[in-house]
Design a protein around this motif. Sequence first.
Motif, PDB file in Angstrom:
ATOM      1  N   ILE A   9       0.623  -1.482  -0.175  1.00 58.84           N
ATOM      2  CA  ILE A   9       0.062   0.231  -0.077  1.00 58.84           C
ATOM      3  C   ILE A   9       1.124   1.183  -0.061  1.00 58.84           C
ATOM      4  CG2 ILE A   9      -1.511   1.612   1.294  1.00 58.84           C
ATOM      5  CD1 ILE A   9      -2.462  -1.196   2.390  1.00 58.84           C
ATOM      6  N   LYS A  10       2.107   1.164   1.353  1.00 59.40           N
ATOM      7  CA  LYS A  10       3.129   2.500   0.689  1.00 59.40           C
ATOM      8  C   LYS A  10       3.648   2.851   0.105  1.00 59.40           C
ATOM      9  CE  LYS A  10       6.492   4.129   3.701  1.00 59.40           C
ATOM     10  NZ  LYS A  10       7.338   4.374   5.029  1.00 59.40           N
ATOM     11  N   LYS A  11       3.710   1.906  -1.081  1.00 60.40           N
ATOM     12  CA  LYS A  11       4.507   1.528  -2.167  1.00 60.40           C
ATOM     13  C   LYS A  11       3.411   2.539  -3.524  1.00 60.40           C
ATOM     14  CE  LYS A  11       6.966  -1.047  -5.773  1.00 60.40           C
ATOM     15  NZ  LYS A  11       7.725  -1.665  -6.287  1.00 60.40           N
ATOM     16  N   MET A  12       2.329   1.510  -3.557  1.00 56.93           N
ATOM     17  CA  MET A  12       1.342   1.999  -4.705  1.00 56.93           C
ATOM     18  C   MET A  12       0.641   3.891  -4.355  1.00 56.93           C
ATOM     19  SD  MET A  12       2.356   0.457  -7.044  1.00 56.93           S
ATOM     20  CE  MET A  12       1.700   0.272  -8.387  1.00 56.93           C
ATOM     21  N   LEU A  13       0.793   4.239  -3.196  1.00 55.11           N
ATOM     22  CA  LEU A  13      -0.750   4.387  -2.335  1.00 55.11           C
ATOM     23  C   LEU A  13      -0.202   6.384  -3.289  1.00 55.11           C
ATOM     24  CD1 LEU A  13      -3.397   5.047  -0.959  1.00 55.11           C
ATOM     25  CD2 LEU A  13      -1.864   5.323   1.250  1.00 55.11           C
ATOM     26  N   PRO A  14       0.925   6.417  -3.122  1.00 56.55           N
ATOM     27  CA  PRO A  14       1.368   8.009  -4.076  1.00 56.55           C
ATOM     28  C   PRO A  14       0.747   7.687  -5.369  1.00 56.55           C
ATOM     29  CG  PRO A  14       3.397   7.175  -2.487  1.00 56.55           C
ATOM     30  CD  PRO A  14       2.378   5.998  -2.449  1.00 56.55           C
ATOM     31  N   LEU A  15       0.979   6.982  -6.087  1.00 59.64           N
ATOM     32  CA  LEU A  15       0.471   7.279  -7.116  1.00 59.64           C
ATOM     33  C   LEU A  15      -0.906   7.049  -7.995  1.00 59.64           C
ATOM     34  CD1 LEU A  15       1.336   6.386 -10.153  1.00 59.64           C
ATOM     35  CD2 LEU A  15       1.216   4.262 -10.207  1.00 59.64           C
ATOM     36  N   TRP A  16      -1.484   6.577  -6.342  1.00 58.77           N
ATOM     37  CA  TRP A  16      -2.937   5.957  -6.778  1.00 58.77           C
ATOM     38  C   TRP A  16      -3.646   7.400  -6.744  1.00 58.77           C
ATOM     39  CZ3 TRP A  16      -3.051   0.640  -3.722  1.00 58.77           C
ATOM     40  CH2 TRP A  16      -2.842   0.103  -4.738  1.00 58.77           C
ATOM     41  N   LEU A  17      -3.050   7.710  -5.504  1.00 63.31           N
ATOM     42  CA  LEU A  17      -3.828   9.747  -5.065  1.00 63.31           C
ATOM     43  C   LEU A  17      -3.976  10.239  -6.324  1.00 63.31           C
ATOM     44  CD1 LEU A  17      -3.594  10.302  -1.245  1.00 63.31           C
ATOM     45  CD2 LEU A  17      -3.031  12.311  -2.728  1.00 63.31           C
ATOM     46  N   GLU A  18      -3.389  10.144  -6.671  1.00 62.17           N
ATOM     47  CA  GLU A  18      -2.339  11.115  -7.254  1.00 62.17           C
ATOM     48  C   GLU A  18      -3.376  11.393  -8.573  1.00 62.17           C
ATOM     49  OE1 GLU A  18      -0.789  14.518  -7.728  1.00 62.17           O
ATOM     50  OE2 GLU A  18      -0.447  13.784  -5.780  1.00 62.17           O
ATOM     51  N   SER A  19      -3.841   9.921  -9.033  1.00 62.83           N
ATOM     52  CA  SER A  19      -4.815   9.667  -9.838  1.00 62.83           C
ATOM     53  C   SER A  19      -5.890   9.923  -9.731  1.00 62.83           C
ATOM     54  CB  SER A  19      -4.810   8.295 -10.751  1.00 62.83           C
ATOM     55  OG  SER A  19      -5.934   8.142 -11.169  1.00 62.83           O
ATOM     56  N   SER A  20      -6.500   9.937  -8.455  1.00 65.71           N
ATOM     57  CA  SER A  20      -7.299   9.820  -7.798  1.00 65.71           C
ATOM     58  C   SER A  20      -7.888  11.376  -7.448  1.00 65.71           C
ATOM     59  CB  SER A  20      -7.812   9.124  -6.335  1.00 65.71           C
ATOM     60  OG  SER A  20      -8.362   7.823  -6.373  1.00 65.71           O
ATOM     61  N   LYS A  21      -7.158  12.531  -6.895  1.00 67.88           N
ATOM     62  CA  LYS A  21      -6.399  13.543  -7.003  1.00 67.88           C
ATOM     63  C   LYS A  21      -7.159  14.278  -8.187  1.00 67.88           C
ATOM     64  CE  LYS A  21      -4.446  17.203  -4.439  1.00 67.88           C
ATOM     65  NZ  LYS A  21      -2.974  17.227  -4.169  1.00 67.88           N
ATOM     66  N   ARG A  22      -7.136  13.794  -9.586  1.00 67.09           N
ATOM     67  CA  ARG A  22      -7.794  14.612 -10.686  1.00 67.09           C
ATOM     68  C   ARG A  22      -9.447  14.898 -10.531  1.00 67.09           C
ATOM     69  NH1 ARG A  22      -3.596  10.906 -13.221  1.00 67.09           N
ATOM     70  NH2 ARG A  22      -5.492   9.872 -13.947  1.00 67.09           N
ATOM     71  N   HIS A  23     -10.077  14.058  -9.912  1.00 71.28           N
ATOM     72  CA  HIS A  23     -11.366  13.938 -10.019  1.00 71.28           C
ATOM     73  C   HIS A  23     -12.070  15.474  -8.328  1.00 71.28           C
ATOM     74  CE1 HIS A  23     -12.642  10.304 -12.091  1.00 71.28           C
ATOM     75  NE2 HIS A  23     -11.262  10.100 -10.766  1.00 71.28           N
ATOM     76  N   CYS A  24     -11.234  16.098  -8.431  1.00 70.87           N
ATOM     77  CA  CYS A  24     -11.431  16.903  -7.271  1.00 70.87           C
ATOM     78  C   CYS A  24     -11.825  18.534  -8.509  1.00 70.87           C
ATOM     79  CB  CYS A  24      -9.977  17.636  -6.730  1.00 70.87           C
ATOM     80  SG  CYS A  24      -9.665  16.281  -5.410  1.00 70.87           S
ATOM     81  N   SER A  25     -11.691  18.547  -9.944  1.00 68.06           N
ATOM     82  CA  SER A  25     -12.268  18.910 -10.129  1.00 68.06           C
ATOM     83  C   SER A  25     -13.483  19.021 -10.937  1.00 68.06           C
ATOM     84  CB  SER A  25     -11.630  19.444 -11.698  1.00 68.06           C
ATOM     85  OG  SER A  25     -11.050  18.394 -12.046  1.00 68.06           O
ATOM     86  N   ASN A  26     -13.854  17.970 -10.197  1.00 64.49           N
ATOM     87  CA  ASN A  26     -15.544  17.274 -11.397  1.00 64.49           C
ATOM     88  C   ASN A  26     -16.573  17.625  -9.913  1.00 64.49           C
ATOM     89  OD1 ASN A  26     -14.529  16.598 -13.603  1.00 64.49           O
ATOM     90  ND2 ASN A  26     -13.449  14.576 -12.754  1.00 64.49           N
ATOM     91  N   GLY A  27     -16.397  18.050  -8.560  1.00 67.64           N
ATOM     92  CA  GLY A  27     -17.211  18.284  -7.441  1.00 67.64           C
ATOM     93  C   GLY A  27     -16.860  20.052  -7.124  1.00 67.64           C
ATOM     94  N   LYS A  28     -17.577  19.592  -6.082  1.00 66.07           N
ATOM     95  CA  LYS A  28     -17.835  21.325  -5.568  1.00 66.07           C
ATOM     96  C   LYS A  28     -17.642  20.686  -3.977  1.00 66.07           C
ATOM     97  CE  LYS A  28     -21.217  22.935  -8.660  1.00 66.07           C
ATOM     98  NZ  LYS A  28     -22.527  23.042  -8.986  1.00 66.07           N
ATOM     99  N   VAL A  29     -17.392  21.840  -3.598  1.00 68.14           N
ATOM    100  CA  VAL A  29     -16.999  22.545  -1.672  1.00 68.14           C
ATOM    101  C   VAL A  29     -18.391  22.524  -1.034  1.00 68.14           C
ATOM    102  CG1 VAL A  29     -15.708  23.304   0.281  1.00 68.14           C
ATOM    103  CG2 VAL A  29     -15.084  22.924  -1.959  1.00 68.14           C
ATOM    104  N   ALA A  30     -18.773  21.650   0.262  1.00 69.75           N
ATOM    105  CA  ALA A  30     -19.829  21.879   0.816  1.00 69.75           C
ATOM    106  C   ALA A  30     -19.808  23.450   1.038  1.00 69.75           C
ATOM    107  CB  ALA A  30     -20.092  21.249   1.902  1.00 69.75           C
ATOM    108  N   SER A  31     -21.216  24.257   0.679  1.00 68.37           N
ATOM    109  CA  SER A  31     -21.582  25.877   0.698  1.00 68.37           C
ATOM    110  C   SER A  31     -22.613  26.244   1.343  1.00 68.37           C
ATOM    111  CB  SER A  31     -21.095  26.579  -0.415  1.00 68.37           C
ATOM    112  OG  SER A  31     -22.630  26.056  -1.144  1.00 68.37           O
ATOM    113  N   TYR A  32     -24.073  25.015   1.863  1.00 67.82           N
ATOM    114  CA  TYR A  32     -24.013  25.103   2.736  1.00 67.82           C
ATOM    115  C   TYR A  32     -24.487  26.040   4.038  1.00 67.82           C
ATOM    116  CZ  TYR A  32     -25.301  20.414   4.579  1.00 67.82           C
ATOM    117  OH  TYR A  32     -24.509  19.677   5.434  1.00 67.82           O
TER     118      TYR A  32
END
Length: 313
Positions: A9-32
Amino acid sequence: MLAPEMNQIKKMLPLWLESSKRHCSNGKVASYIPELSKSPIDALGIHIVDSNGHSISEGDAGLSFTMQSISKVFTLILALMDNGEEAVFDKVGMEPTGDNFNSMLKLELVQPGIPFNPLINAGAIAISSMIAGKDALEKSERVLSFLRLLSNNSSLNWDLDVYRSESATANLNRSMAYFLKDNGVLKGEVEHVLDVYFRHCSVSVTCADIAQMALILAHNGLNPLTGDVLIPRRYVQIAKTFMTTCGMYNASGEFAIQVGLPAKSGVSGGILTIVPGRYGIGLVGPSLNRKGNSIAGVDLLQSLSQQFDWSLF
């Protein structure tokens, strides 16, 4: 020394995290809740701890965030410890709703007019009224002490800016609370109950705090690092069942198929997840999908679960 899977997990996690992070732009931060709108939309962090206390952190795991709905798991457990199953489930049901977490539609449409489960807002407000204590502050302090115990962090506290922001904008939650009071579901004064609710939602944590709490649940209430039983096994069983069926709002079924682990999310972007008997996982990613869950966080958990065959199903 890390176990073989943790090393992988430690070896692969940085790569997976960066891959998942690309989805951030498709969402929104809670504002209510206005204070939550200040959260960094591109943040993503995770902390995983195993039964021996060995841990892995990656990304923005040190980011502070408020528990929000993750706290509902622990107020449910505390209410069960204070009152027992029969009293709690006389006022709150055990079923998923399929509705948004802040919907009050079925309170009026479906008799006997009690919340469907403890993890939607109406249910969590009812649960907050069942916490033992002479007043709202004592009840809130008991919840905080419980969270400090489970996280092994005596410095946990409320984020008062978020607490005030929630209280000032909680018209829908107030509507639900007064409806519950009128139906005989809510114990005590509505504003006192809501104060307890706002405070436990506004407890400030990091991924490491959430992971440690999750580790206790992963071991059925036992702290594997000390051998202390902190929660009765039966109440953890109840909580984990609700996490599986209701923990990811009205995306819980999809999450069960794609990830297959008990989890609870919050609109601050936090997710608590457990791999039973093995790991506690805390994650934060403030960018949310349409169902109110961390869009990058769900993707990262899906990658981990599928890679290591963690699904319970």
